[in-house]
Design a protein around this motif. Sequence first.
Motif, PDB file in Angstrom:
ATOM      1  N   THR A 182     -28.692   8.925  45.101  1.00 47.02           N
ATOM      2  CA  THR A 182     -28.651   7.746  45.961  1.00 47.02           C
ATOM      3  C   THR A 182     -28.284   8.196  47.373  1.00 47.02           C
ATOM      4  OG1 THR A 182     -27.984   6.331  44.120  1.00 47.02           O
ATOM      5  CG2 THR A 182     -27.482   5.540  46.342  1.00 47.02           C
ATOM      6  N   GLU A 183     -28.880   7.546  48.355  1.00 43.59           N
ATOM      7  CA  GLU A 183     -28.607   7.904  49.746  1.00 43.59           C
ATOM      8  C   GLU A 183     -28.335   6.663  50.582  1.00 43.59           C
ATOM      9  OE1 GLU A 183     -32.140   9.930  50.997  1.00 43.59           O
ATOM     10  OE2 GLU A 183     -31.500  11.849  50.161  1.00 43.59           O
ATOM     11  N   HIS A 184     -27.305   6.759  51.421  1.00 44.22           N
ATOM     12  CA  HIS A 184     -27.072   5.849  52.543  1.00 44.22           C
ATOM     13  C   HIS A 184     -26.818   4.399  52.119  1.00 44.22           C
ATOM     14  CE1 HIS A 184     -28.339   9.338  54.693  1.00 44.22           C
ATOM     15  NE2 HIS A 184     -29.583   9.254  54.268  1.00 44.22           N
ATOM     16  N   VAL A 185     -25.979   4.218  51.114  1.00 43.75           N
ATOM     17  CA  VAL A 185     -25.552   2.871  50.769  1.00 43.75           C
ATOM     18  C   VAL A 185     -24.191   2.608  51.419  1.00 43.75           C
ATOM     19  CG1 VAL A 185     -24.402   3.539  48.597  1.00 43.75           C
ATOM     20  CG2 VAL A 185     -25.303   1.226  48.867  1.00 43.75           C
ATOM     21  N   HIS A 186     -23.944   1.363  51.769  1.00 44.89           N
ATOM     22  CA  HIS A 186     -22.679   0.965  52.377  1.00 44.89           C
ATOM     23  C   HIS A 186     -21.975  -0.028  51.462  1.00 44.89           C
ATOM     24  CE1 HIS A 186     -19.666  -0.376  55.169  1.00 44.89           C
ATOM     25  NE2 HIS A 186     -20.156  -1.595  55.185  1.00 44.89           N
ATOM     26  N   MET A 187     -20.748   0.295  51.060  1.00 46.67           N
ATOM     27  CA  MET A 187     -19.926  -0.611  50.257  1.00 46.67           C
ATOM     28  C   MET A 187     -18.660  -0.937  51.040  1.00 46.67           C
ATOM     29  SD  MET A 187     -20.075   0.725  46.302  1.00 46.67           S
ATOM     30  CE  MET A 187     -19.368   2.347  46.618  1.00 46.67           C
ATOM     31  N   ALA A 188     -18.319  -2.217  51.096  1.00 43.05           N
ATOM     32  CA  ALA A 188     -17.093  -2.662  51.761  1.00 43.05           C
ATOM     33  C   ALA A 188     -16.222  -3.400  50.751  1.00 43.05           C
ATOM     34  CB  ALA A 188     -17.415  -3.565  52.934  1.00 43.05           C
ATOM     35  N   PHE A 189     -14.937  -3.074  50.764  1.00 44.83           N
ATOM     36  CA  PHE A 189     -13.973  -3.672  49.845  1.00 44.83           C
ATOM     37  C   PHE A 189     -12.968  -4.501  50.624  1.00 44.83           C
ATOM     38  CE2 PHE A 189     -15.400   0.350  47.986  1.00 44.83           C
ATOM     39  CZ  PHE A 189     -15.934  -0.114  46.785  1.00 44.83           C
ATOM     40  N   PRO A 190     -12.593  -5.662  50.114  1.00 46.89           N
ATOM     41  CA  PRO A 190     -11.648  -6.517  50.840  1.00 46.89           C
ATOM     42  C   PRO A 190     -10.231  -5.956  50.785  1.00 46.89           C
ATOM     43  CG  PRO A 190     -12.174  -7.480  48.708  1.00 46.89           C
ATOM     44  CD  PRO A 190     -13.058  -6.282  48.857  1.00 46.89           C
ATOM     45  N   ALA A 191      -9.539  -6.034  51.909  1.00 48.11           N
ATOM     46  CA  ALA A 191      -8.140  -5.618  52.004  1.00 48.11           C
ATOM     47  C   ALA A 191      -7.271  -6.849  52.265  1.00 48.11           C
ATOM     48  CB  ALA A 191      -7.960  -4.596  53.114  1.00 48.11           C
ATOM     49  N   GLN A 192      -6.012  -6.774  51.873  1.00 46.33           N
ATOM     50  CA  GLN A 192      -5.143  -7.940  51.979  1.00 46.33           C
ATOM     51  C   GLN A 192      -4.534  -8.117  53.364  1.00 46.33           C
ATOM     52  OE1 GLN A 192      -2.113  -7.408  49.046  1.00 46.33           O
ATOM     53  NE2 GLN A 192      -1.240  -5.584  50.016  1.00 46.33           N
ATOM     54  N   ASP A 193      -4.571  -7.067  54.196  1.00 46.03           N
ATOM     55  CA  ASP A 193      -4.022  -7.178  55.541  1.00 46.03           C
ATOM     56  C   ASP A 193      -4.414  -5.935  56.350  1.00 46.03           C
ATOM     57  OD1 ASP A 193      -2.302  -5.158  54.546  1.00 46.03           O
ATOM     58  OD2 ASP A 193      -0.715  -6.598  54.107  1.00 46.03           O
ATOM     59  N   ASP A 194      -4.055  -5.946  57.638  1.00 48.22           N
ATOM     60  CA  ASP A 194      -4.356  -4.815  58.504  1.00 48.22           C
ATOM     61  C   ASP A 194      -3.733  -3.526  57.986  1.00 48.22           C
ATOM     62  OD1 ASP A 194      -5.454  -6.778  60.109  1.00 48.22           O
ATOM     63  OD2 ASP A 194      -4.238  -6.317  61.872  1.00 48.22           O
ATOM     64  N   ALA A 195      -2.512  -3.623  57.480  1.00 44.30           N
ATOM     65  CA  ALA A 195      -1.792  -2.426  57.029  1.00 44.30           C
ATOM     66  C   ALA A 195      -2.526  -1.743  55.885  1.00 44.30           C
ATOM     67  CB  ALA A 195      -0.373  -2.798  56.610  1.00 44.30           C
ATOM     68  N   THR A 196      -3.135  -2.526  55.010  1.00 43.30           N
ATOM     69  CA  THR A 196      -3.889  -1.944  53.898  1.00 43.30           C
ATOM     70  C   THR A 196      -5.116  -1.206  54.413  1.00 43.30           C
ATOM     71  OG1 THR A 196      -3.125  -3.727  52.441  1.00 43.30           O
ATOM     72  CG2 THR A 196      -5.015  -2.445  51.696  1.00 43.30           C
ATOM     73  N   VAL A 197      -5.768  -1.765  55.421  1.00 42.89           N
ATOM     74  CA  VAL A 197      -6.913  -1.070  56.026  1.00 42.89           C
ATOM     75  C   VAL A 197      -6.471   0.268  56.607  1.00 42.89           C
ATOM     76  CG1 VAL A 197      -8.634  -1.168  57.874  1.00 42.89           C
ATOM     77  CG2 VAL A 197      -8.155  -3.216  56.515  1.00 42.89           C
ATOM     78  N   ARG A 198      -5.354   0.261  57.308  1.00 43.61           N
ATOM     79  CA  ARG A 198      -4.867   1.511  57.900  1.00 43.61           C
ATOM     80  C   ARG A 198      -4.478   2.514  56.819  1.00 43.61           C
ATOM     81  NH1 ARG A 198      -2.565  -2.307  61.588  1.00 43.61           N
ATOM     82  NH2 ARG A 198      -0.563  -2.253  60.489  1.00 43.61           N
ATOM     83  N   ALA A 199      -3.863   2.036  55.741  1.00 41.32           N
ATOM     84  CA  ALA A 199      -3.455   2.934  54.659  1.00 41.32           C
ATOM     85  C   ALA A 199      -4.666   3.531  53.952  1.00 41.32           C
ATOM     86  CB  ALA A 199      -2.572   2.185  53.671  1.00 41.32           C
ATOM     87  N   PHE A 200      -5.695   2.737  53.750  1.00 38.22           N
ATOM     88  CA  PHE A 200      -6.961   3.214  53.176  1.00 38.22           C
ATOM     89  C   PHE A 200      -7.497   4.383  53.997  1.00 38.22           C
ATOM     90  CE2 PHE A 200     -11.483   2.756  54.364  1.00 38.22           C
ATOM     91  CZ  PHE A 200     -12.140   2.995  53.168  1.00 38.22           C
TER      92      PHE A 200
END
Length: 257
Positions: A182-200
Amino acid sequence: MFDHVTIRASDRAASERFYDTVLAPVGIERTRASEHDAAWSEFSLAQAMGEKPVTRRVHVAFAAPSRAHVDEFWRAGTEAGYRDDGAPGPRTVYGPDYYGGFLLDPDANSVEAVHTERDDPVPDGRVDHLWIRVRDTAASKRFYTTIAPYAGLELGVDQPSHVQFKGADHSFSLIDDERPLTEHVHMAFPAQDDATVRAFHAAALAAGYEDHGGPGERSVYHPGYYAAFVLDPDGNNIEAVYHGKATRSAPSVKVTF
């Protein structure tokens, strides 16, 4: 569920016609059409260009309300001239009540409508699951295990050639079956807040994975869209996103997906 799954097409208009044709019989109508993309709930489609190439050989399955809806999905596609990838019927290898039908989109991605009678089915019309063929399942497992605490994922199937991660109302599988990747797929997962995005983002970079866009607001999508991006071992673009605050002191940052 996924926040969103995005593929890029060699001919956006042709792919839009395909998805409109086959998803409507399952009860999935287009929810967005903009200069950037078209969307059917959390599944979206954009034009490939330059450094954003065509998505190849991903398998995406949509939850159907009944077996009759699966039949109609396949019938609508084949009657419109789209390629069959497996006629509707039981696939008991996946589960005792698993009923699916398969088509190929214009870029030869495998698209399925699936119905099951399990106690906790994916809501009708949503992305039920993805299959992504990878170069090294162990390496891909390490990546997704690293981001799992921040993306709401847990390990499901764990076999040498098939690793599955599960979230609320969705799953995706990493497959090594010696077929092209598989090539060039984009998956986005929901985060509960900004801090979770930064930790990811921090966890992925600390483990040696490649940055594809640091934490920040992408107001081009909507005010408050706060996301970060990294690449998995096969170069797929993986995102954590929080849709909360409408204003922040930090400036918006460059869009990467």
